[in-house]
Enzyme design. Structure first.
Site, PDB file in Angstrom:
ATOM      1  N   GLY A  72       0.807  -1.219   0.000  1.00 55.97           N
ATOM      2  CA  GLY A  72       0.000   0.000   0.000  1.00 55.97           C
ATOM      3  C   GLY A  72       0.837   1.264   0.000  1.00 55.97           C
ATOM      4  N   THR A  73       1.876   1.284   0.804  1.00 52.92           N
ATOM      5  CA  THR A  73       2.695   2.493   0.904  1.00 52.92           C
ATOM      6  C   THR A  73       3.341   2.812  -0.443  1.00 52.92           C
ATOM      7  OG1 THR A  73       3.106   2.166   3.249  1.00 52.92           O
ATOM      8  CG2 THR A  73       4.684   3.525   2.048  1.00 52.92           C
ATOM      9  N   ASN A 159      -8.963   4.388   7.886  1.00 56.87           N
ATOM     10  CA  ASN A 159      -8.416   3.230   8.590  1.00 56.87           C
ATOM     11  C   ASN A 159      -8.598   3.293  10.103  1.00 56.87           C
ATOM     12  OD1 ASN A 159      -6.447   5.407   7.955  1.00 56.87           O
ATOM     13  ND2 ASN A 159      -5.209   4.302   9.434  1.00 56.87           N
ATOM     14  N   GLN A 187      -8.281  -0.223   3.087  1.00 58.17           N
ATOM     15  CA  GLN A 187      -9.212  -0.765   4.077  1.00 58.17           C
ATOM     16  C   GLN A 187     -10.532  -1.205   3.443  1.00 58.17           C
ATOM     17  OE1 GLN A 187      -8.603  -1.272   7.301  1.00 58.17           O
ATOM     18  NE2 GLN A 187      -6.564  -0.342   7.268  1.00 58.17           N
ATOM     19  N   HIS A 209      -2.162  -7.804   2.362  1.00 54.90           N
ATOM     20  CA  HIS A 209      -2.226  -8.369   3.715  1.00 54.90           C
ATOM     21  C   HIS A 209      -3.406  -7.843   4.532  1.00 54.90           C
ATOM     22  CE1 HIS A 209      -0.549  -5.117   6.428  1.00 54.90           C
ATOM     23  NE2 HIS A 209      -0.325  -4.597   5.238  1.00 54.90           N
ATOM     24  N   CYS A 337       2.509   4.851  15.335  1.00 54.00           N
ATOM     25  CA  CYS A 337       3.406   4.853  16.476  1.00 54.00           C
ATOM     26  C   CYS A 337       4.726   5.476  16.072  1.00 54.00           C
ATOM     27  CB  CYS A 337       3.691   3.426  16.942  1.00 54.00           C
ATOM     28  SG  CYS A 337       2.368   2.718  17.897  1.00 54.00           S
TER      29      CYS A 337
END
Lengths: 413, 364
Positions: A72-73, A159, A187, A209, A337
């Site tokens: 995705g990135t 998301n 998503q 994934h 994070c």
């Protein structure tokens, strides 16, 4: 570590479905670079092309629209940088990019980079209190000077809070001025009906994934008529837009996962939404002041069926997460994070939620394999966990108050 | 017991956590993120709050086989330790931030949170011994390794805090701890010790203070009040300091001069001969007692700086026994040189820590 795992973090990653695992392991055993001209190469190429056709069929695109990537990135980076560079090369005045304020970091960070390194002017379109793009603001942004807009990027569904975005309206506004639209549908695929052609978007990000496939593979579905400047240069394997030896086993696994996820989507969405609704209702029976963030629905036109995003006032989300994890109940604060510490969610802040409520939030995301038993275990554990996390919050606030370091927004609750 | 192991990413806290597991406790590892921007404090050098340290702590927890989390304590650390450090220097005192961090972060903010979450104790890699008596009172004693003893920076802990603390390394020597880390397969076995102040990246305390408190020059005077030099900022000076004064006027007898006093309002630094540093009497404030507060006169030994020598003294406790309010007066048997207000005076009865106070004033 013998207790069963209650996995409520499908928005982070999903268990691989057996069909994807089987397809992938089968091709891990076989030799062949899809770009080679000999028999082994042709056999590998055939696997890739069949996967491409399967995915195209499932997502409503032509096979030649599917560009395989490492996930995705990479797809988001390719769409944003590739479209921006290409549009600006055609017309140096096209420097504006309009994107929602609640995009994933895989969109926000490339946009920030384009701002600092490539002269882009990014405008972040606000959302309402439910996390839904304000279409009027987008219209104003486009119509102020449509000639200077390089592209628009709005995610299919968020998301963190699961709010489905008004993509049809976005496409209508952009198309009126010939502006291409990218959507991050990471998503959405498998959770909602996603049809590339019918949606009218020009580029769509999908990741394996998140829907039962392997990590490290994804695709950018992009209209082949749209010019894209490459991000990765090399052997030119994918339409000269994306280079790198194709990951045949992962692509085979992805195709199996996409095919089944899309096929099962209607049934999955109905069952999962019902399970999610019961999760929310039962958690709120135990913790009556828990607040559901995002669009309460009803229906999957409003919210991802697997998403339950709740604020537990007076708690720190990461402490609550730790307490649940100690009982092998796995969830997420939903936000990114840095160095193991959740960042304050830009999504919730954009929705106008106060910082103390933002810190007290957790995302529970259901997926294939989720059961009533999972919800039962959460409902059983959440009450005592919230009580403890609140006691810790009281201790924290008392300590800070004693030292005169209480933030303004924490006076109440 | 349910034990929360504070893991800095260094060898000591890693072995302490492993030993807590071996002792049969249910251990959870926590790394404290003390900087809002993890790279802004101390990069490269050894400290306790870089991204690399966080990763080292995580890997140690993996090897030990315990759950691991990072707790964001940046806001509390900044308010309670960094700002206190700056305020103390701005008042002409010389604070010890490690003492403050133990008092307010590790054994207050972290411990309070841990207890609320259902943990019974916090374990750290400090070198000090705890002994629980039959009456349930916990005594803190010096470490078995005199070279590593950290009881000085723990002297602020109260009985309540000690009762919920574990120092699994107290009976060990540092070299044995390193060897144990090696045999346990902990990659941090050879990691250098941390030293200096963890939130001052390059070790330049004077520069750190100058950047945050501003440049403010002032006079350097002798004991008679005659100006003998100028300084560019009083914040970097510490009582007892000899180097870096750059005095224009030599002393009449040609002997070296030392900082005797720092007056923050007029930014006047007073210098004088070595013997003028001699201190026999100190007044301490904010006493904290490891056990019941002593009354009257206490004959004990005191330590007035980290790794400083132990000196015989009589301590008068001007206190009603309530604990944290009040004052102590310390009379040293033999004079000490260069006692800096702001430092902790820690009182010992043999190897046992009795309590501590912050030095407020000194006198001959």
């Amino acid at each position: 570590m013998n207790s069963p795992v209650t996995y409520l973090d499908h928005a982070a990653t999903t268990p691989m479905i057996p069909e994807a695992l089987a397809a992938m392991t089968e091709h891990l055993r076989t030799l062949g670079n899809p770009s080679s001209l000999h028999t082994s190469g042709r056999e590998a190429r055939r696997v890739v092309e069949e996967a491409r056709e399967t995915i195209a069929q499932a997502l409503g695109s032509r096979p030649s629209d599917v560009v395989f990537t490492a996930g995705g990135t990479e797809s988001d980076n390719l769409a944003l940088k590739g479209m921006y560079w290409s549009r600006r090369a055609g017309d140096p005045g096209r420097r504006r990019i309009l994107a929602s304020a609640i995009e994933h970091h895989a969109v926000l960070d490339p946009l920030h980079w384009l701002t600092t390194e490539a002269g882009a002017e990014v405008e972040y379109v606000p959302v309402d209190g439910l996390g839904r793009l304000q279409v009027d603001a987008l219209r104003d942004g486009i119509e102020r000077d449509p000639e200077s807009v390089a592209l628009v990027s709005v995610m299919w569904a968020n998301n963190e809070v699961g709010t489905v975005q008004p993509l049809a309206e976005v496409v209508r506004l952009a198309q009126a001025h010939g502006i291409p639209v990218h959507t991050d549908a990471v998503q959405a695929v498998g959770q909602l009906p996603v049809d590339f052609a019918a949606s009218g978007v020009d580029a769509l990000t999908v990741s394996a994934h998140k829907l039962g496939g392997p990590a490290g593979v994804g695709a950018l579905v992009v209209r082949r008529e749209l010019a894209l400047t490459p991000v990765l240069h090399g052997g030119g394997q994918e339409r000269d837009v994306r280079s790198g030896t194709l990951n045949t086993p992962a692509i085979a696994g992805m195709a199996a996962a996409v095919e089944l996820a899309v096929k099962r989507q209607p049934e999955f969405a109905a069952e999962t939404a019902a399970l999610r609704d019961s999760l929310v209702a039962r958690v709120r029976e135990v913790v009556p002041d828990a607040v559901l963030n995002g669009d309460p629905g009803p229906g999957i036109e409003h919210r991802l069926p697997g998403n339950a995003h709740l604020t537990f006032p007076g708690c720190d989300g990461d402490l609550l997460l730790m307490l649940l994890d100690a009982q092998r109940i796995e969830c997420s604060t939903g936000s990114a994070c840095s160095a193991g510490v959740p960042e304050v969610s830009h999504v919730l802040l954009a929705m106008g939620i106060s910082e103390s409520h933002v810190r007290g939030s957790l995302r529970f995301s259901l997926g294939h394999g989720s059961s009533k038993g999972d919800v039962d275990r959460l409902v059983e554990a959440i009450g005592p966990a919230v009580e403890r996390a609140r006691a810790a919050g009281v201790a924290d606030r008392r300590g800070r108050a004693a030292r005169g370091a209480v933030r303004d927004d924490e006076g109440g609750s | 017991m349910r034990v929360l192991a504070a893991m800095s990413g260094g060898v000591d806290s890693a072995v302490a956590a492993a030993r807590a597991v071996d002792a049969g406790h249910d251990v959870t590892g926590v790394h404290l993120a003390l900087s809002k921007n993890a790279q802004s404090y101390r990069s490269g050098a050894r400290g306790c709050c870089t991204l690399e340290d966080s990763r080292d702590a995580r890997r140690a927890a993996d090897v030990i086989g315990i759950p691991f989390y990072v707790w964001d304590m940046a806001e509390r650390f900044h308010a309670d330790v960094v700002e206190d450090f700056l305020a103390e220097y701005a008042s002409g005192r010389t604070p010890n931030p490690c003492v403050r961090c133990n008092e307010r972060i590790k054994f207050e903010a972290v411990l309070d949170r841990a207890l609320a979450l259902g943990f019974d104790a916090v374990a750290t890699g400090h070198y000090a011994r705890l002994r629980r008596g039959d009456d349930g009172v916990v005594e803190m004693h010096r470490s078995a390794d005199p070279g590593k003893d950290q009881s000085y920076v723990l002297g602020v802990l109260t009985q309540d805090q000690l009762a919920h603390s574990m120092f699994p390394l107290g009976d060990s020597r540092k070299d044995a701890v390193r060897a144990e880390a090696e045999s346990r397969g902990l990659a941090v076995a050879g990691k250098p010790d941390s030293h200096d102040i963890c939130f001052i990246a390059n070790g330049d305390t004077a520069g750190f203070l100058r950047d945050r408190l501003g440049e403010a020059g002032g006079p350097i005077v002798d004991q008679a009040g005659s100006v003998v030099g100028e300084h560019e900022g009083a914040f970097g000076f510490t009582v007892g300091q000899r180097k870096g004064l750059r005095l224009g006027t030599p002393s009449p007898d040609g002997r070296p001069r030392y900082v005797l006093d720092i007056e923050p309002v007029s930014r006047t630094v007073t210098v004088g001969p070595r013997e003028a540093l001699s201190v026999r009497r100190m007044e301490g404030v904010q006493p904290r007692w490891c056990g019941p507060a002593p009354r009257g006169v206490l004959d004990c030994t005191v330590q007035i700086r980290a790794h400083g020598e132990e000196m015989p003294a009589s301590v008068f406790v001007a206190d009603d026994g309530a604990g944290t309010e009040g004052r102590v007066v310390v009379e040293l048997r033999d004079p000490a040189l260069g006692v800096a207000p702001g430092q902790a005076v820690v009182m010992y009865d043999g190897t046992r820590v009795v309590g501590s106070a912050t030095i407020e004033t000194t006198g001959p």
